[in-house]
Design a protein around this motif. Structure first.
Motif, PDB file in Angstrom:
ATOM      1  N   GLU A   1       0.965  -1.222  -0.361  1.00 16.80           N
ATOM      2  CA  GLU A   1       0.107   0.374   0.085  1.00 16.80           C
ATOM      3  C   GLU A   1       0.600   1.173   0.263  1.00 16.80           C
ATOM      4  O   GLU A   1       0.123   2.272  -0.413  1.00 16.80           O
ATOM      5  CB  GLU A   1      -1.247   0.189   1.260  1.00 16.80           C
ATOM      6  N   LEU A   2       1.700   0.878   0.586  1.00 17.25           N
ATOM      7  CA  LEU A   2       2.560   1.898   0.722  1.00 17.25           C
ATOM      8  C   LEU A   2       3.312   2.980  -0.607  1.00 17.25           C
ATOM      9  O   LEU A   2       3.105   4.049  -0.666  1.00 17.25           O
ATOM     10  CB  LEU A   2       4.718   2.383   1.422  1.00 17.25           C
ATOM     11  N   LEU A   3       4.013   1.838  -1.679  1.00 16.46           N
ATOM     12  CA  LEU A   3       4.011   1.342  -2.789  1.00 16.46           C
ATOM     13  C   LEU A   3       3.268   2.447  -3.532  1.00 16.46           C
ATOM     14  O   LEU A   3       3.152   3.551  -4.784  1.00 16.46           O
ATOM     15  CB  LEU A   3       4.611   0.429  -3.545  1.00 16.46           C
ATOM     16  N   LEU A   4       1.587   1.580  -3.667  1.00 13.71           N
ATOM     17  CA  LEU A   4       0.466   2.995  -4.686  1.00 13.71           C
ATOM     18  C   LEU A   4       0.453   3.689  -3.889  1.00 13.71           C
ATOM     19  O   LEU A   4       0.415   4.943  -4.740  1.00 13.71           O
ATOM     20  CB  LEU A   4      -0.515   1.760  -4.103  1.00 13.71           C
ATOM     21  N   GLN A   5       0.980   4.135  -2.690  1.00 14.50           N
ATOM     22  CA  GLN A   5       0.509   6.123  -2.417  1.00 14.50           C
ATOM     23  C   GLN A   5       1.328   6.890  -2.513  1.00 14.50           C
ATOM     24  O   GLN A   5       1.132   7.645  -3.163  1.00 14.50           O
ATOM     25  CB  GLN A   5       0.265   6.095  -0.659  1.00 14.50           C
ATOM     26  N   SER A   6       3.033   6.092  -3.104  1.00 10.10           N
ATOM     27  CA  SER A   6       3.860   6.556  -3.532  1.00 10.10           C
ATOM     28  C   SER A   6       3.663   6.570  -4.767  1.00 10.10           C
ATOM     29  O   SER A   6       4.996   7.092  -6.173  1.00 10.10           O
ATOM     30  CB  SER A   6       5.195   6.159  -3.408  1.00 10.10           C
ATOM     31  N   GLY A   7       2.354   5.959  -5.789  1.00 14.43           N
ATOM     32  CA  GLY A   7       2.336   6.590  -7.509  1.00 14.43           C
ATOM     33  C   GLY A   7       2.744   5.107  -7.492  1.00 14.43           C
ATOM     34  O   GLY A   7       3.555   5.072  -8.913  1.00 14.43           O
TER      35      GLY A   7
ATOM     36  N   GLN B   1       3.968   9.590   3.125  1.00 11.25           N
ATOM     37  CA  GLN B   1       2.886  11.020   3.813  1.00 11.25           C
ATOM     38  C   GLN B   1       3.157  10.217   5.396  1.00 11.25           C
ATOM     39  O   GLN B   1       2.402   8.693   5.188  1.00 11.25           O
ATOM     40  CB  GLN B   1       2.012  11.193   3.392  1.00 11.25           C
ATOM     41  N   THR B   2       3.944  10.851   5.882  1.00 16.50           N
ATOM     42  CA  THR B   2       3.740  10.244   7.651  1.00 16.50           C
ATOM     43  C   THR B   2       2.665  10.289   8.146  1.00 16.50           C
ATOM     44  O   THR B   2       2.669   8.979   8.977  1.00 16.50           O
ATOM     45  CB  THR B   2       4.723  11.249   8.506  1.00 16.50           C
ATOM     46  N   ASP B   3       1.230  10.721   7.752  1.00 15.24           N
ATOM     47  CA  ASP B   3       0.127  10.259   8.701  1.00 15.24           C
ATOM     48  C   ASP B   3      -0.031   9.092   7.337  1.00 15.24           C
ATOM     49  O   ASP B   3      -0.215   8.509   8.326  1.00 15.24           O
ATOM     50  CB  ASP B   3      -0.582  11.333   8.262  1.00 15.24           C
ATOM     51  N   SER B   4       0.172   9.437   6.697  1.00  9.97           N
ATOM     52  CA  SER B   4      -0.493   7.449   5.215  1.00  9.97           C
ATOM     53  C   SER B   4       0.326   6.577   6.531  1.00  9.97           C
ATOM     54  O   SER B   4      -0.023   5.607   6.285  1.00  9.97           O
ATOM     55  CB  SER B   4      -0.304   8.542   3.738  1.00  9.97           C
TER      56      SER B   4
ATOM     57  N   ARG C   1      12.009  11.266  -2.031  1.00  9.38           N
ATOM     58  CA  ARG C   1      11.905   9.923  -2.348  1.00  9.38           C
ATOM     59  C   ARG C   1      13.545   9.572  -2.143  1.00  9.38           C
ATOM     60  O   ARG C   1      14.561   9.976  -2.193  1.00  9.38           O
ATOM     61  CB  ARG C   1      11.280  10.029  -4.136  1.00  9.38           C
ATOM     62  N   ALA C   2      13.246   8.368  -2.032  1.00  9.34           N
ATOM     63  CA  ALA C   2      14.715   7.470  -1.832  1.00  9.34           C
ATOM     64  C   ALA C   2      14.475   6.235  -1.140  1.00  9.34           C
ATOM     65  O   ALA C   2      13.266   5.701  -0.875  1.00  9.34           O
ATOM     66  CB  ALA C   2      14.792   8.449   0.056  1.00  9.34           C
ATOM     67  N   CYS C   3      15.602   5.713  -0.998  1.00  5.54           N
ATOM     68  CA  CYS C   3      15.441   4.304  -0.837  1.00  5.54           C
ATOM     69  C   CYS C   3      14.938   3.994   1.047  1.00  5.54           C
ATOM     70  O   CYS C   3      15.808   4.393   1.404  1.00  5.54           O
ATOM     71  CB  CYS C   3      17.020   3.529  -0.864  1.00  5.54           C
ATOM     72  N   TYR C   4      14.245   3.718   1.641  1.00  6.30           N
ATOM     73  CA  TYR C   4      13.111   3.056   2.859  1.00  6.30           C
ATOM     74  C   TYR C   4      13.853   1.912   3.805  1.00  6.30           C
ATOM     75  O   TYR C   4      13.290   0.920   2.416  1.00  6.30           O
ATOM     76  CB  TYR C   4      12.960   4.340   3.224  1.00  6.30           C
ATOM     77  N   ARG C   5      13.908   1.575   4.361  1.00  6.37           N
ATOM     78  CA  ARG C   5      13.375   0.548   5.390  1.00  6.37           C
ATOM     79  C   ARG C   5      12.516   0.431   6.369  1.00  6.37           C
ATOM     80  O   ARG C   5      12.872   1.075   7.184  1.00  6.37           O
ATOM     81  CB  ARG C   5      14.489  -0.475   5.489  1.00  6.37           C
ATOM     82  N   ILE C   6      11.661  -0.372   6.361  1.00  5.47           N
ATOM     83  CA  ILE C   6      10.678   0.068   7.991  1.00  5.47           C
ATOM     84  C   ILE C   6      10.538  -1.174   8.975  1.00  5.47           C
ATOM     85  O   ILE C   6      10.579  -1.825   8.364  1.00  5.47           O
ATOM     86  CB  ILE C   6       9.513  -0.211   7.313  1.00  5.47           C
ATOM     87  N   ASN C   7      11.148  -0.394   9.560  1.00  5.03           N
ATOM     88  CA  ASN C   7      11.213  -2.006  10.841  1.00  5.03           C
ATOM     89  C   ASN C   7      10.320  -1.625  11.409  1.00  5.03           C
ATOM     90  O   ASN C   7       9.651  -0.397  12.157  1.00  5.03           O
ATOM     91  CB  ASN C   7      12.937  -1.444  12.049  1.00  5.03           C
ATOM     92  N   ILE C   8       9.531  -2.920  12.389  1.00  4.34           N
ATOM     93  CA  ILE C   8       8.758  -2.579  13.540  1.00  4.34           C
ATOM     94  C   ILE C   8       9.411  -3.873  14.245  1.00  4.34           C
ATOM     95  O   ILE C   8       9.109  -5.119  13.491  1.00  4.34           O
ATOM     96  CB  ILE C   8       7.012  -3.347  12.141  1.00  4.34           C
ATOM     97  N   LYS C   9       9.020  -3.485  15.033  1.00  2.73           N
ATOM     98  CA  LYS C   9       9.322  -4.139  16.137  1.00  2.73           C
ATOM     99  C   LYS C   9       7.924  -4.327  17.222  1.00  2.73           C
ATOM    100  O   LYS C   9       7.252  -3.490  17.749  1.00  2.73           O
ATOM    101  CB  LYS C   9      10.170  -3.459  17.475  1.00  2.73           C
ATOM    102  N   PHE C  10       7.559  -5.645  17.390  1.00  2.00           N
ATOM    103  CA  PHE C  10       6.215  -5.636  18.358  1.00  2.00           C
ATOM    104  C   PHE C  10       6.825  -6.229  19.864  1.00  2.00           C
ATOM    105  O   PHE C  10       7.740  -7.271  20.472  1.00  2.00           O
ATOM    106  CB  PHE C  10       5.957  -6.667  18.010  1.00  2.00           C
ATOM    107  N   LYS C  11       5.983  -5.943  20.819  1.00  2.69           N
ATOM    108  CA  LYS C  11       5.948  -5.411  22.625  1.00  2.69           C
ATOM    109  C   LYS C  11       5.742  -8.325  22.809  1.00  2.69           C
ATOM    110  O   LYS C  11       4.544  -8.362  21.633  1.00  2.69           O
ATOM    111  CB  LYS C  11       5.159  -5.494  22.747  1.00  2.69           C
TER     112      LYS C  11
END
Length: 297
Positions: free
Chosen positions: A54-60, A88-91, A145-155
């Motif tokens: 979904e982030l890719l789609l939001q990025s076009g 977008q951060t809120d997205s 626009r840049a190269c990003y990686r998203i880390n998600i850490k769960f409890k």
């Protein structure tokens, strides 16, 4: 009344049984939860890929791929992309909250967006089960626009491998404690019915109250221990008769699991002292055989 039975042993066994059952229930529940978690974790990885999509789609971008989700720690995952993107951060916040709400194990987590070189955290926020504890900053800001990686850490949730190891390691110890406990509360040998129904014995001038574990000699009351009572009861049933040492040891101590010869001598000595107020009654040694309760008429 059965004078040789430990009246509390039944209660002790039920108590220990309840504790053991509770412990086993905890183990079963823990492993059942862990088993169900395997499915939920696999489902989580699909949700994480969906977030990336979904982030890719939001990025076009509707053509490039979301790379395989990588598990970088016990409860931390990384979403990677084939090409550069903008967001977008809120997205990003809304997308992760909406999709991870479908994950029953993802009530608390922290999200960090990093540059692909891993040197900088571009954006981050924390989501909690209690919305008041959410930490979200810098909303409505577009990231270049840049190269990003998203880390998600769960409890962490459920029972981890270390905890399971402690539980399994504790089972032999629990079994050993249970063995010792049951040995200690094992019921004594049941005496014949005629003995059970006999509470009072007259031995010379001594009144022996087996039920209440007491001796009355010339108006003086002397308390007896449980072992002393059982021992004197055997003598009282056969006054002026030789009782073999092996029989006394067997009937008094066999159920304890260990027979110690000196224990018998010690209790015989204690009984003699308690009976010495009446010179006409005594426990004498019959060499190479055993003991006799002598009562002079």
């Amino acid at each position: 009344m059965d004078l040789s039975r430990n009246l509390l042993s039944g209660k002790h066994k039920y108590l220990f049984g309840l504790i053991l059952l509770s412990f086993i229930s905890v183990i079963c529940a823990a492993f059942r939860i862990t088993g169900s978690n395997d499915f939920d974790i696999a489902r989580r990885e699909v949700l994480l890929r969906r977030i990336g999509h979904e982030l890719l789609l939001q990025s076009g971008d509707s053509t490039s791929r979301v790379l395989p989700v990588e598990k970088i720690a016990g409860n931390e995952y990384q979403i990677r992309f084939e090409k550069h993107l903008t967001f977008q951060t809120d997205s990003l916040v809304n997308t992760t909250k909406r999709l991870l709400a479908k994950d029953p194990l993802a009530s608390d987590y922290v999200v960090n967006v990093l540059n692909c070189d891993g040197t900088d955290v571009v954006y981050g926020y924390a989501i909690s089960k209690n919305k008041k504890d959410d930490i979200i900053a810098c909303k409505r800001r577009a990231q270049p626009r840049a190269c990003y990686r998203i880390n998600i850490k769960f409890k962490p949730t459920g029972v981890n491998a270390t905890t399971k190891g402690y539980i399994l390691g504790g089972l032999p110890f629990l079994a050993f404690i249970g063995f010792i406990f049951f040995r200690s509360v094992k019921p004594r040998r049941v005496l014949p019915n005629d003995v059970q129904n006999t509470n009072m014995f007259t031995l010379g001038s001594v009144l022996f109250d087996a039920k209440n574990r007491k001796l009355t000699i010339h108006g003086k009351t002397i308390d007896l221990t449980g072992t002393e009572t059982r021992l004197l009861l055997i003598f009282a049933m056969s006054p002026n008769e030789t009782i073999e040492r092996s029989r006394l040891q067997k009937e008094i101590w066999e159920d304890e699991g260990v027979i110690v010869g000196r224990s018998l001598d010690m209790f015989i000595s204690k009984l003699r002292k308690k009976l010495e107020l009446d010179p006409n009654i005594n426990i004498v040694v019959i060499r190479s055989k055993g003991y006799k309760l002598e009562i002079s008429v």
